[in-house]
Design a protein around this motif. Structure first.
Motif, PDB file in Angstrom:
ATOM      1  N   THR A 220      46.597  37.680  37.844  1.00 12.47           N
ATOM      2  CA  THR A 220      46.221  38.079  38.882  1.00 12.47           C
ATOM      3  C   THR A 220      45.194  38.247  38.945  1.00 12.47           C
ATOM      4  N   LEU A 221      44.580  38.977  40.193  1.00 10.90           N
ATOM      5  CA  LEU A 221      43.240  38.837  40.842  1.00 10.90           C
ATOM      6  C   LEU A 221      42.937  40.401  39.906  1.00 10.90           C
ATOM      7  N   LEU A 222      44.091  41.071  40.099  1.00 11.35           N
ATOM      8  CA  LEU A 222      43.318  42.877  39.502  1.00 11.35           C
ATOM      9  C   LEU A 222      42.897  42.634  38.324  1.00 11.35           C
TER      10      LEU A 222
ATOM     11  N   MET B  42      47.081  37.725  44.382  1.00  6.70           N
ATOM     12  CA  MET B  42      47.164  39.488  43.806  1.00  6.70           C
ATOM     13  C   MET B  42      48.672  39.219  43.289  1.00  6.70           C
ATOM     14  N   THR B  43      49.041  38.458  43.707  1.00  2.35           N
ATOM     15  CA  THR B  43      50.844  38.377  43.745  1.00  2.35           C
ATOM     16  C   THR B  43      50.840  37.520  43.004  1.00  2.35           C
TER      17      THR B  43
END
Lengths: 335, 279
Positions: free
Chosen positions: B81-83, B73-74
Motif C-alpha cells: 500500500t501507499l503508506l 492507498m486501499t
C-alpha cells in the motif's frame, strides 16, 4: 472493419503520395537491445549505412524492454526492439509504434539460472530465496507465468528488479539465489556457480513463446516510409548473413560483446533467427491480409499483464492486429 | 493651528492603520496567493486534459491520478500500500539523514574550530561533494550489495556535505567577541562549545540541515532504482516501466508533499529548540 479499411486506404494513399517527394532523414537513431541477435551483425557490417547513404546513423544500446519503452515514449529513437511483454504494454498504452519485423525468437539465450549449491531443482524450491529479473521484460513475464503454472506463490520468495548487468554483479557478490535473464550477462552467472533450471525455449514449447520485434515510430514511418523499408532490408541482410555464415557471425558477436569465440557460438545457438520470407507466414507476423500468431502471443501476454495489474485494461485484438505491420517486409520480399 | 495640525497627524495615523490592517492579512494574503498558484495549475491541468491537448499517456487527467491515489492507498501498488511505500522511503531518508547529522555536525564543528582538522578533512569532502550520486551508487552497490545498506549509504553521502559545510560556516562566523567574552569569564573549551559555539551557530546549522534533508530527498528515487521492492521512489520507477503515468504523477505529488511536511517539521523543531533563531 469499415473504419479499418478506410484507415488502411488512407495509409496507402499517403504512403504513395509521400513516397515520391520523400525527404531524406538527416539522422536515424536505432535503439538495439543488449542481447545476442542479428542486429549486431547488421550494425557491425554497417549494412544500414549502405542502405541509407548520407544519413547519420546512430546506434544506442538499451538494457531491457522497460528502458526501451521509456526511450520510445520519450521519442528518443526512430527504430527500436521490444520483447512481447513490453510490446503488449506499449500497444495497450497507445505508444505511437508499429511492429515491422521479427528480430529473434528466444530460446536458451534467455534462461533461469540458480545457484548450484542451493539445492534448487524445481521452482518450488525457490521459496524464501531471492530471485532477480528485469521487471517488465520477457523473462520477468516468463518467471511469473512459470510460477503460476507450477502453483508457486510469488509472494513466498523475494523477487527483485535488476537490470541484466546488475544481476551479474549481484550474482558475483552472492546477493541473489536465482535470476531469469539473458546473454551475454547470463553466462557470467552460469560460470560462477550457476546452473540452468528453465530456459525460455522450454517455456515456448509449453505454449509461452517469447520474442523480440523490431518497431518503428509512427511519425518516422509516415514521413520516411521508404526508409523503413531500407531498415527492414538491412536487418534482413543481417539475418541472412547470420544464417549463412555462422562462423563469421560468431566472430562478429564475439567482437561486439567482447566474448570468447566459443561463448559467442553457444549463445548464438540459443537465439532463433527467422529468415525474412518465413516471417510472413502464419507462425510469425503473417501477412497484411491475415496477421499471424504474434497477435495471439500479444493478446495472451496482455491478458496476463492485466491480471498482474501491470496493465489497466485489455486492448481488443484489433488493436494488436493494427500494431503488427508486415507491409514493409512484404515490399522488401517482393510480395 | 488645529487646521494645520490635522493633515500632519493624518498621514501618521493612516499609515499606522494601514500597517496595522496589513500585518495580520499579510499572512493570509500569502496563503491566498499560494492557493491561487495551486488553483491555476490545477485548472490548467484540468483544461489541458479535458480538451485533449495532452496525450493521456503522458499527462493523465487529475481524476485518473486521484483514482490511482485511492487505489494505491486501499489496494496497494504491486502488493504494497501507499503508506507502506511511504514508510519504507521515510525510514531510509530519516535513518540516513540522522546518521548524516550525527556525523556531519561534530565533523563540521571540529573543522570550524580547528584549522588543522579543516586542512586534513576538506580534500575528502570537497572531492566527493560534486560527484553525481548515481556514479557513486554503482560503486556502493558493488561494495555493499543490493540490500538496504547501499541505499542508506547513498542517502547518507548525499546529505553529509551540506551539513558539514554549513556547520563549518556557522561555527567560523560566530562573533569572536562572544568567545573572548566567555573566555575572560573563565569558560572552559567544553563551556565554549556548548554555551557559545552551538547556540550561536545553531540557526545556521539548522539551515544547513534543512538543505541537506532536501539533498537526501532528491536522491531517493536513484537509491530505490536498484533492487528495491517497496518505496515511493521504486513505485515511480516501476510504474514508469509499465507506462503507468497516473501512478508516476501520483507518486511525485506524494513525494513533493511529504518533502514539504518534513521541512515544516524541521522548522517547528528549530523553533522549539532555538527560540532565539529567526527561521
Amino acid at each position: 472493419m469499415k473504419r479499418l479499411v478506410a484507415a488502411l486506404a488512407l495509409a496507402t494513399l499517403t504512403f504513395t503520395a509521400t513516397a515520391r517527394a520523400e525527404d531524406k532523414p538527416p539522422k536515424v537513431t536505432v535503439g538495439y537491445l543488449n542481447l545476442v541477435n542479428a542486429q549486431l551483425v547488421t550494425k557491425h557490417l554497417g549494412l544500414l549505412a549502405k542502405e541509407m547513404p548520407g544519413v547519420d546513423i546512430k546506434y544506442v544500446k538499451v538494457g531491457g524492454g522497460g528502458d526501451m519503452l521509456r526511450a520510445i515514449a520519450g521519442n528518443d529513437v526512430d527504430f527500436g526492439g521490444l520483447g512481447n511483454p513490453p510490446t503488449a504494454i506499449g500497444a495497450t498504452r497507445g505508444l505511437p509504434i508499429k511492429g515491422i519485423l521479427v528480430i529473434n525468437m528466444l530460446d536458451y539465450v534467455e534462461s533461469m539460472v540458480v545457484r548450484a549449491d542451493k539445492n534448487i531443482t524445481s521452482l518450488k524450491d525457490l521459496k524464501g530465496k531471492t530471485v532477480a529479473a528485469p521487471f517488465g521484460s520477457t523473462t520477468h513475464y516468463l518467471l511469473l507465468q512459470a510460477l503460476k503454472n507450477e502453483g508457486v506463490d510469488p509472494a513466498s520468495m523475494k523477487i527483485i528488479d535488476l537490470a541484466p548487468s546488475d544481476i551479474a554483479a549481484a550474482w558475483l557478490r552472492g546477493d541473489i539465489d536465482a535470476a531469469w535473464f539473458w546473454e551475454p550477462n547470463l553466462d557470467k552467472a552460469v560460470k560462477n556457480g550457476g546452473k540452468i533450471l528453465v530456459t525460455s525455449g522450454d517455456m515456448a514449447r509449453r505454449g509461452y513463446p517469447t520474442w523480440d520485434i523490431g518497431v518503428v515510430m509512427n511519425a518516422f514511418a509516415e514521413k520516411y516510409p521508404s526508409y523503413v523499408e531500407k531498415f527492414v532490408k538491412a536487418e534482413c541482410e543481417g539475418i541472412d548473413f547470420w544464417l549463412k555464415n555462422p562462423e563469421k557471425t560468431a566472430e562478429i558477436i564475439a567482437e561486439e560483446l567482447s566474448l570468447p569465440l566459443e561463448d559467442a557460438t553457444r549463445m548464438m545457438k540459443g537465439t532463433g533467427m527467422v529468415p525474412c520470407d518465413k516471417q510472413l507466414t502464419e507462425q510469425y507476423l503473417g501477412t497484411s491480409a491475415k496477421k499471424g500468431e504474434f497477435v495471439d502471443t500479444l493478446v495472451a501476454t496482455a491478458d496476463f499483464l492485466v491480471k498482474q495489474e501491470r496493465l489497466p485494461k485489455l486492448l481488443p485484438r484489433a488493436g494488436f492486429e493494427a500494431f503488427i505491420q508486415p507491409a514493409y517486409l512484404e515490399k522488401v520480399i517482393g510480395r | 493651528m488645529s487646521v494645520e495640525a490635522a493633515p500632519m497627524a493624518m498621514p501618521i495615523s493612516a499609515d499606522r492603520t494601514r500597517r496595522g490592517s496589513l500585518r495580520m492579512p499579510n499572512v493570509s494574503r500569502s496563503v491566498l496567493l499560494s492557493t491561487l498558484t495551486v488553483a491555476v495549475l490545477l485548472t490548467t491541468w484540468i483544461i489541458v486534459t479535458e480538451i485533449g491537448w495532452a496525450n493521456e499517456l503522458f499527462l493523465p487527467k487529475p481524476q485518473a491520478v486521484w483514482a490511482a491515489f485511492v487505489k494505491t492507498m486501499t489496494k496497494g501498488y504491486q502488493g504494497t500500500t501507499l503508506l507502506q511505500h511511504l514508510g519504507a522511503s521515510l525510514y531510509r531518508i530519516l535513518v540516513a539523514f540522522a546518521l548524516a547529522c550525527l556525523v556531519g555536525i561534530p565533523l563540521g564543528v571540529l573543522m570550524g574550530v580547528s584549522r588543522n582538522a579543516r586542512g586534513l578533512l576538506s580534500p575528502l569532502i570537497e572531492f566527493y561533494r560534486p560527484l553525481p550520486p548515481l556514479g557513486l551508487y554503482t560503486l556502493l552497490v558493488m561494495w555493499l550489495g543490493i540490500g538496504e545498506s547501499s541505499k542508506l549509504s547513498l542517502l547518507f553521502l548525499a546529505g553529509l556535505p551540506g551539513i558539514v559545510i554549513s556547520t563549518i560556516q556557522a561555527v567560523t562566523s560566530v562573533d569572536p567577541v562572544y568567545v573572548r567574552a566567555a573566555q575572560s569569564l573563565g569558560a572552559t573549551r567544553r563551556h565554549l562549545l556548548f554555551h557559545v559555539y552551538l547556540p550561536a551557530a545553531g540557526p545556521l546549522i539548522l539551515a544547513g540541515m534543512r538543505i541537506s534533508l532536501g539533498f537526501t530527498y532528491t536522491v531517493l528515487v536513484a537509491a530505490e532504482i536498484v533492487a528495491a521492492s517497496a518505496g515511493i521512489g521504486w513505485m515511480i520507477w516501476d510504474a514508469a516501466k509499465f507506462l503507468l503515468s497516473d501512478v508516476v504523477i501520483m507518486g511525485l505529488i506524494v513525494l513533493g508533499l511529504t518533502g514539504v511536511v518534513l521541512d515544516l517539521m524541521m522548522r517547528a523543531i528549530a523553533k522549539l529548540l532555538m527560540p532565539w533563531a529567526r527561521t
